[in-house]
Scaffold this active site. Structure first.
Site, PDB file in Angstrom:
ATOM      1  N   CYS A 117     -13.338  -2.557   2.487  1.00 40.61           N
ATOM      2  CA  CYS A 117     -12.741  -2.494   1.154  1.00 40.61           C
ATOM      3  C   CYS A 117     -13.221  -3.657   0.293  1.00 40.61           C
ATOM      4  CB  CYS A 117     -11.218  -2.498   1.263  1.00 40.61           C
ATOM      5  SG  CYS A 117     -10.362  -2.100  -0.275  1.00 40.61           S
ATOM      6  N   CYS A 118     -13.206  -4.867   0.842  1.00 37.18           N
ATOM      7  CA  CYS A 118     -13.683  -6.038   0.105  1.00 37.18           C
ATOM      8  C   CYS A 118     -15.167  -5.916  -0.226  1.00 37.18           C
ATOM      9  CB  CYS A 118     -13.440  -7.315   0.901  1.00 37.18           C
ATOM     10  SG  CYS A 118     -11.746  -7.917   0.865  1.00 37.18           S
ATOM     11  N   CYS A 200      -5.917  -9.314  -4.281  1.00 35.65           N
ATOM     12  CA  CYS A 200      -5.476  -7.975  -4.652  1.00 35.65           C
ATOM     13  C   CYS A 200      -4.012  -7.777  -4.241  1.00 35.65           C
ATOM     14  CB  CYS A 200      -6.340  -6.925  -3.970  1.00 35.65           C
ATOM     15  SG  CYS A 200      -8.051  -6.896  -4.553  1.00 35.65           S
ATOM     16  N   CYS A 203      -3.139  -6.747  -0.612  1.00 34.07           N
ATOM     17  CA  CYS A 203      -3.502  -7.641   0.495  1.00 34.07           C
ATOM     18  C   CYS A 203      -2.996  -9.066   0.305  1.00 34.07           C
ATOM     19  CB  CYS A 203      -5.017  -7.651   0.668  1.00 34.07           C
ATOM     20  SG  CYS A 203      -5.715  -6.049   1.095  1.00 34.07           S
ATOM     21  N   CYS A 226     -12.920 -12.858   1.678  1.00 28.85           N
ATOM     22  CA  CYS A 226     -13.316 -11.530   1.218  1.00 28.85           C
ATOM     23  C   CYS A 226     -14.811 -11.281   1.401  1.00 28.85           C
ATOM     24  CB  CYS A 226     -12.927 -11.331  -0.249  1.00 28.85           C
ATOM     25  SG  CYS A 226     -13.628 -12.553  -1.362  1.00 28.85           S
TER      26      CYS A 226
END
Length: 230
Positions: A117-118, A200, A203, A226
């Site tokens: 995702c990062c 985010c 998270c 990240c």
């Protein structure tokens, strides 16, 4: 300036700039590398650098990685800073919308594979954006995490292939907040709600008394970065 010249300059300035003020480092950075940009996440360190840059080099590009998953307070902080300084920050977006990402990789990828995702929402967009610059500026500090402990105030960023400036590397959290208060700098109100480090929304959680300041990032996993600064 070719690569060998850059490497020689970096090696020399990594030593000579170590004890200079962040303002002096920023001045050197923008004068030596006019094609430079500052990566702003709207955290405490970054709003300090925004304020410094507006006094030193207001024309320098400031950008942010809009993951689509930020807290509303983060977007509101961006808007307040833009209004105060009369400067538009450059929005850098991922290739995939949240809906497209979910369709391709599954719902809530940040839970099943936070590194992926990062990478999709931060690392890849940053890599593409920085390809247009010869240097960048960050707000990282050495005492934020073990992965940042050896950060130099000027270094070559092999990951992205350009010069990297970390003018606040030797500062403490107290130094940051002393500057914010002394200069009446706008900051993210989440910092007043036990969020020392803000990423985010999915998270990031508040940090409890006695916890490491970055314990609220990717809590419950062994992830600490990240991928932008390692």
């Amino acid at each position: 300036m070719n690569l060998l010249e850059k490497e020689a300059l970096i090696a020399e300035k990594a030593v000579s700039l170590e004890h200079e003020s962040p303002e002096a480092i920023l001045k050197f950075a923008v004068e030596t590398f006019p094609n430079i940009a500052f990566a702003c996440s709207f955290g405490a360190e970054d709003v300090v650098i925004v304020d410094m840059l507006q006094k030193i080099s207001p024309q320098t590009d400031i950008f942010y990685l809009d993951t689509d998953f930020h807290f509303k307070e983060t977007y509101e902080t961006r808007d307040r800073l833009e209004q105060k300084y009369g400067k538009k920050f450059i929005q850098v977006k991922p290739d995939l919308t949240p809906e497209e990402q979910a369709a391709k990789y599954g719902e809530e990828l940040w839970k099943s594979d936070p590194n992926k995702c990062c990478n999709l929402r931060k690392v890849e967009p940053l890599s593409k954006f920085l390809a247009g610059y010869e240097a960048w500026i960050t707000g990282i500090r050495r005492d934020q995490a073990p992965t940042r402990a050896n950060a130099k105030k000027i270094e070559y960023d092999a990951k992205f292939g350009l010069v990297k400036f970390n003018p606040l590397a030797s500062w403490t959290s107290d130094d940051v907040w002393n500057y914010i208060r002394a200069n009446d700098v706008i900051y993210n109100p989440l910092h007043d709600q036990n969020y020392p480090s803000i990423g985010c929304a999915y998270c990031t959680r508040p940090v409890m008394p006695g916890e490491d300041p970055r314990a609220g990032r990717w809590a419950g996993t062994n992830k600490t970065e990240c991928g932008l600064h390692k």
